[in-house]
Design an enzyme around this catalytic site. Structure first.
Site, mmCIF file in Angstrom:
data_model
loop_
_atom_site.group_PDB
_atom_site.id
_atom_site.type_symbol
_atom_site.label_atom_id
_atom_site.label_comp_id
_atom_site.label_asym_id
_atom_site.label_seq_id
_atom_site.Cartn_x
_atom_site.Cartn_y
_atom_site.Cartn_z
ATOM 1 C CD GLN A 10 -3.188 0.618 2.107
ATOM 2 O OE1 GLN A 10 -3.239 -0.496 2.614
ATOM 3 N NE2 GLN A 10 -4.078 1.541 2.350
ATOM 4 C CB SER A 91 1.941 -4.757 3.846
ATOM 5 O OG SER A 91 0.785 -4.655 4.637
ATOM 6 C CG LEU A 92 -1.255 -4.666 -0.596
ATOM 7 C CD1 LEU A 92 -1.658 -5.274 -1.928
ATOM 8 C CD2 LEU A 92 -1.894 -3.301 -0.454
ATOM 9 N NE ARG A 116 -3.688 -7.673 4.968
ATOM 10 C CZ ARG A 116 -2.809 -6.689 4.731
ATOM 11 N NH1 ARG A 116 -3.113 -5.740 3.858
ATOM 12 N NH2 ARG A 116 -1.647 -6.663 5.359
ATOM 13 C CG HIS A 196 2.188 -4.469 9.313
ATOM 14 N ND1 HIS A 196 1.640 -5.677 8.941
ATOM 15 C CD2 HIS A 196 2.255 -3.721 8.171
ATOM 16 C CE1 HIS A 196 1.402 -5.661 7.636
ATOM 17 N NE2 HIS A 196 1.755 -4.499 7.150
ATOM 18 C CD GLN A 246 0.966 -9.294 6.172
ATOM 19 O OE1 GLN A 246 -0.100 -8.711 6.329
ATOM 20 N NE2 GLN A 246 1.511 -9.478 4.987
#
Length: 249
Positions: A10, A91-92, A116, A196, A246
């Site tokens: 992101q 991340s994503l 999410r 996170h 995560q």
């Protein structure tokens, strides 16, 4: 030589992304059309035209970056006849890497990332938080910074750069405290919240039943985990558990 494909996270979004190579290849364009059908809104139009404000929303941004990344991955493999030996993602982006490795299918990945992103956005709005990049801190300086501000380490990008998450007040004070400690640079990031970190616990809780309804498979090639920095296990259940962890770690 091993070839690893790394998927973006992101913040990489920009209006117009994916349009050029989608218009050049009908199969690649098909990913955007399929995303529209799966999600029930015109993700393709938002990717290709914006506006930036709409593209930045987490529930749109996360599936948008995934679709664009997976389309680029497909286009690259076709054009260059490349087969990758491993994958990773920020991340994503780790979800894109898992999809490329066959751990879950394209449609399922889309649904996971829309949920999410939505849950993470809700968590951001419920408790204002943020992130700050710390450059050139020693381990002792970083520990002191966290103790003095209440921030927590969210990302370890390298030995020389870490990203902290914290409340809005904690992030605001972290830059000044970093300067007092002699840390080289402290850069507040334009994120919707403290990703996170414990601030995302409500998102993790809501995401758990979504993942329970998704079929995970063993990866066809190694995919590096954001949480451990090591390849995921071959056990689909362990991968699912790690991807839930995560969200907050």
């Amino acid at each position: 030589m091993s070839k690893c494909c790394v998927f973006a996270g992101q913040g990489a979004q920009i209006p117009g992304m994916g349009k050029d190579f989608a218009e050049a290849d009908a199969e690649v364009m098909g990913f955007f059309d399929k995303a529209n059908a799966v999600l029930g809104f015109d993700l393709k139009k938002i990717c290709f035209e914006g506006p930036a404000e709409e593209l930045t929303k987490s529930n749109i941004c996360q599936p948008a970056i995934f679709v664009t990344s997976f389309a680029a991955y497909t286009a690259l493999r076709k054009k260059k006849a490349i087969d990758f030996d491993c994958a990773a993602g920020l991340s994503l982006g780790e979800w894109g890497a898992l999809c490329a490795a066959g751990v879950l299918d394209f449609d399922s990945t889309l649904r996971v990332l829309e949920a999410r992103g939505r849950f993470m956005q809700e968590a951001c709005e419920a408790t204002p938080s943020g992130m700050i990049a710390i450059v050139g801190a020693t381990p002792d300086q970083l520990n002191q910074l966290c103790e003095k501000t209440g921030c927590t380490v969210a990302n370890i990008n390298s030995a020389a750069q870490q990203v902290l998450s914290g409340s809005k007040d904690s992030i605001a004070s972290a830059a000044a405290v970093a300067k007092e400690l002699g840390i080289k640079r402290a850069i507040p990031l334009a994120t919707a919240g403290g990703f996170h970190s414990p601030f995302m616990a409500p998102a993790r809780e809501k995401l758990a039943p979504v993942l329970d309804g998704i079929t995970f498979n063993a990866p066809k090639f190694p995919v590096l985990s954001n949480v451990t920095g090591k390849p995921h296990q071959a056990d689909p259940g362990a991968i699912k558990a790690m991807m839930l962890e995560q969200v907050t770690g």
